[in-house]
Design a protein around this motif. Structure first.
Motif, mmCIF file in Angstrom:
data_model
loop_
_atom_site.group_PDB
_atom_site.id
_atom_site.type_symbol
_atom_site.label_atom_id
_atom_site.label_comp_id
_atom_site.label_asym_id
_atom_site.label_seq_id
_atom_site.Cartn_x
_atom_site.Cartn_y
_atom_site.Cartn_z
ATOM 1 N N PRO A 3 4.519 -17.369 -30.705
ATOM 2 C CA PRO A 3 3.189 -17.877 -31.058
ATOM 3 C C PRO A 3 2.458 -18.434 -29.857
ATOM 4 O O PRO A 3 2.546 -19.605 -29.539
ATOM 5 C CB PRO A 3 3.499 -18.966 -32.091
ATOM 6 C CG PRO A 3 4.852 -19.467 -31.711
ATOM 7 C CD PRO A 3 5.580 -18.265 -31.181
ATOM 8 N N ALA A 223 6.112 -24.857 -33.114
ATOM 9 C CA ALA A 223 4.832 -24.152 -33.055
ATOM 10 C C ALA A 223 4.766 -23.042 -34.098
ATOM 11 O O ALA A 223 3.730 -22.829 -34.741
ATOM 12 C CB ALA A 223 4.621 -23.566 -31.656
ATOM 13 N N ALA A 227 2.114 -22.829 -37.271
ATOM 14 C CA ALA A 227 1.281 -21.650 -37.507
ATOM 15 C C ALA A 227 1.518 -21.089 -38.907
ATOM 16 O O ALA A 227 0.575 -20.669 -39.602
ATOM 17 C CB ALA A 227 1.576 -20.590 -36.450
ATOM 18 N N THR A 228 2.781 -21.095 -39.337
ATOM 19 C CA THR A 228 3.120 -20.597 -40.675
ATOM 20 C C THR A 228 2.496 -21.475 -41.748
ATOM 21 O O THR A 228 1.951 -20.993 -42.742
ATOM 22 C CB THR A 228 4.649 -20.553 -40.856
ATOM 23 O OG1 THR A 228 5.212 -19.715 -39.852
ATOM 24 C CG2 THR A 228 5.023 -20.011 -42.226
ATOM 25 N N ARG A 230 -0.187 -23.289 -41.533
ATOM 26 C CA ARG A 230 -1.635 -23.050 -41.584
ATOM 27 C C ARG A 230 -1.948 -21.741 -42.304
ATOM 28 O O ARG A 230 -2.862 -21.673 -43.128
ATOM 29 C CB ARG A 230 -2.223 -23.030 -40.174
ATOM 30 C CG ARG A 230 -2.284 -24.403 -39.508
ATOM 31 C CD ARG A 230 -3.158 -24.362 -38.272
ATOM 32 N NE ARG A 230 -2.628 -23.453 -37.254
ATOM 33 C CZ ARG A 230 -1.793 -23.808 -36.297
ATOM 34 N NH1 ARG A 230 -1.357 -25.068 -36.224
ATOM 35 N NH2 ARG A 230 -1.369 -22.924 -35.405
ATOM 36 N N ALA A 231 -1.163 -20.704 -41.984
ATOM 37 C CA ALA A 231 -1.410 -19.394 -42.574
ATOM 38 C C ALA A 231 -1.187 -19.404 -44.081
ATOM 39 O O ALA A 231 -1.877 -18.711 -44.830
ATOM 40 C CB ALA A 231 -0.525 -18.345 -41.918
#
Length: 557
Positions: A3, A223, A227-228, A230-231
């Motif tokens: 990421p 990180a 990101a996961t 948020r997705a």
């Protein structure tokens, strides 16, 4: 794909072998600890009523390193041991030793004097940082340690050392930049002794690059999960900056040591406990508003039990990690239930020989796949090898083999003992499977497979079945000799205080959920905890010996 550019990889020669590395990883632990001075006048380390700020941390590390070099003749490559409970002096000593290019040797603070002396002799340590209790134990064996020139008594005193802590921090200040410039990424940084559940502890030699890559793996996992989250729009509590984490497990173990360099790299505040105590841990988290905690599954379970008993939701927690031993699926479900899946929960899988985890899992995957240990990090390679030496297919059981930049160089003082095969693969001794999506699941230790009349029985499966009973706190399954079958399954179980459950009921509990041959033929119910080593692993040899001794007494006329 990693990421973001922070985790970009490339292939470079490491000890003559093309190896995948993180392009932006710090080069040495000296570079990592060199960031300490950049965090301003904030807290770095706390223990009870003592707090060390980052400027004080940086100054003391420079003074300790200077004294080691000028006053005690410690040179690059010399071994300097650390044997004490989780005091701030532990962290400061480790940083100073690695910053000057010497090799830090964390020793098990649960060892007796003979065990400490054995490892000090094995590594040839020239200096030892110890607390009063360990200094006294070593003093009884000092005549057999000619290489050990100095013992620095660094914490609560027994007046058994050659020097007190204030003597070494009052010494000359070192130019850490000059010292660090001489350190190569592939120089030895640590010798960490294995837990010794299957024999005498062996010193595992890891480089600066192995440790700094382990740091990057931890940052990568964080990180990736952010990101996961948020997705997937997951309701995870936002992580604070800087964070404050509780350290309840021993720093000499590879599952806890990385917390020291993660903290220095990120300006994190670490709160130490001398030894694990669940009620105290809950009080510290709530009183100080700590947002991070990680421990072996036993510690996590005790933390959850105590929080539930006290009626607290531990609202400040943002991150909770478990590892060092397989985490039961029912405990993972409980973490999700007790925290409403609002904390970043994670686990990983690795060994001392791999300088920490080489696979990891967190976020919703952690809860959705409670039997998984994770997927390999970008710089980790994992093979699953079947009994015939071929690569096992998806879902097939085989031994985990690992290769990568975090792999240790080998065992100290054991030049004739093969560490890897000709292609650089390390055999873990763990039976695993990997599914179609690349998630690895630990089935058992190879030596923890009971061969009963030609049938393989995985102890981890039996333990997992026992753990589903609501009265069971802890369980360990293991093999015992049988005249006809070769081996039979035995188990020791810790139950909740006040439980009236007996062995027969627990045997029926397993029988309702598994084939008859997997039901423990011998089952001992205990109200006290199962014996464990400092890494949190159950000492099955001790349980087996106790059971066999009990059987021998019963057979006497």
């Amino acid at each position: 794909m990693a990421p973001g550019a922070d985790f970009e990889t490339s292939v470079v020669p490491v000890r003559g072998v093309p190896t995948t590395v993180y392009r932006n990883a710090p080069t040495t632990l000296a570079e990592v600890f060199g960031r300490a001075a950049s965090w301003g006048d904030t807290a770095a380390l706390s223990y009870e009523d003592r707090t060390v700020t980052w400027p004080h941390y940086s100054a003391m590390v420079s003074r300790i390193a200077g004294s080691l070099v000028v006053d005690h003749g410690v040179r690059q490559g010399d071994r300097v041991a650390i044997a004490m409970r989780n005091y701030p002096e532990w962290a400061l000593s480790f940083a100073a030793v690695t910053c000057l290019g010497a090799v830090a040797v964390p020793l098990n603070s649960w060892w007796n004097g003979e065990e400490l002396a054995r490892s000090l002799a094995d590594c040839g340590a020239c200096l030892l940082f110890a607390d009063g209790e360990r200094a006294r134990l070593v003093a009884e064996h000092r005549s057999g340690l000619p290489a050990l020139r100095t013992v620095v008594e660094a914490a609560p005193k027994a007046h058994a050392g050659d020097l007190a802590w204030h003597d070494i921090v009052a010494g000359p200040v070192a130019d850490l930049g000059t010292l660090a410039a001489a350190i190569s990424p592939d120089d030895d940084a640590t010798i960490m002794y294995t837990s010794g559940t299957t024999g005498q502890p062996k010193g595992v030699v890891a480089t600066h690059r192995a440790h700094t890559t382990g740091l990057m793996n931890i940052l990568y996992q964080g990180a990736l999960h952010a990101a996961t989250n948020r997705a997937r729009s997951e309701p995870v509590r936002p992580v604070r900056t800087p964070s404050q984490a509780l350290v309840g497990g021993p720093l000499f173990h590879i599952s806890n040591l990385p917390k020291l360099y993660v903290a220095a790299w990120r300006g994190q505040h670490l709160v130490f406990m001398r030894r694990w105590d669940a009620p105290k841990a809950v009080a510290l988290i709530d009183t100080l508003g700590l947002d991070g905690f990680a421990g072996v599954p036993t510690m996590v379970r005790q933390l959850l039990d105590e929080a539930e008993a006290k009626g607290t939701t531990l609202p400040s927690l943002r991150q909770i990690g478990t590892g060092g031993a397989p985490t039961p699926g029912n405990q993972i479900q409980r973490i999700g239930r007790q925290f409403r899946r609002e904390v970043l929960a994670s686990t990983g899988y690795g060994l001392t020989e791999t300088t920490g985890p080489m696979v990891g899992i967190a976020s919703s995957d952690f809860f959705a796949r409670p039997d998984a240990a994770g997927r390999p990090f970008p710089v980790s390679q994992v093979r699953v090898v079947a009994a015939d030496g071929s690569d096992a297919g998806p879902g097939e059981v085989g031994e985990a083999r690992m290769r990568g930049v975090t792999l240790a160089k080998g065992y100290w003082n054991r030049p004739d003992e093969s560490f890897c095969d000709a292609d650089g693969w390390f055999a873990t001794g763990d039976l695993v499977t990997v599914d179609e999506d690349g998630f690895l699941r630990i089935v058992d230790r190879i030596k923890d497979v009971v061969l009963r009349g030609g049938e393989n029985i995985y102890c981890a499966e039996v333990e997992g079945l026992l753990a589903t009973h609501p009265d069971v706190i802890d369980a360990a399954a293991f093999g015992i000799p049988h005249d006809i079958l070769g081996e039979e399954v035995a188990a020791a179980v810790q139950v909740r205080a006040g439980s009236a459950i007996g062995s027969a009921e627990l045997q029926r509990h397993v029988a309702e959920r598994a084939a008859a041959y997997k039901v423990p033929a011998v089952l001992v119910v205990r109200t006290g905890p199962l014996p464990r080593n400092p890494a949190g692993k159950v000492l099955k040899s001790e349980l087996r010996a106790s059971l066999e001794a009990h059987a021998a007494v019963k057979e006497q006329p």
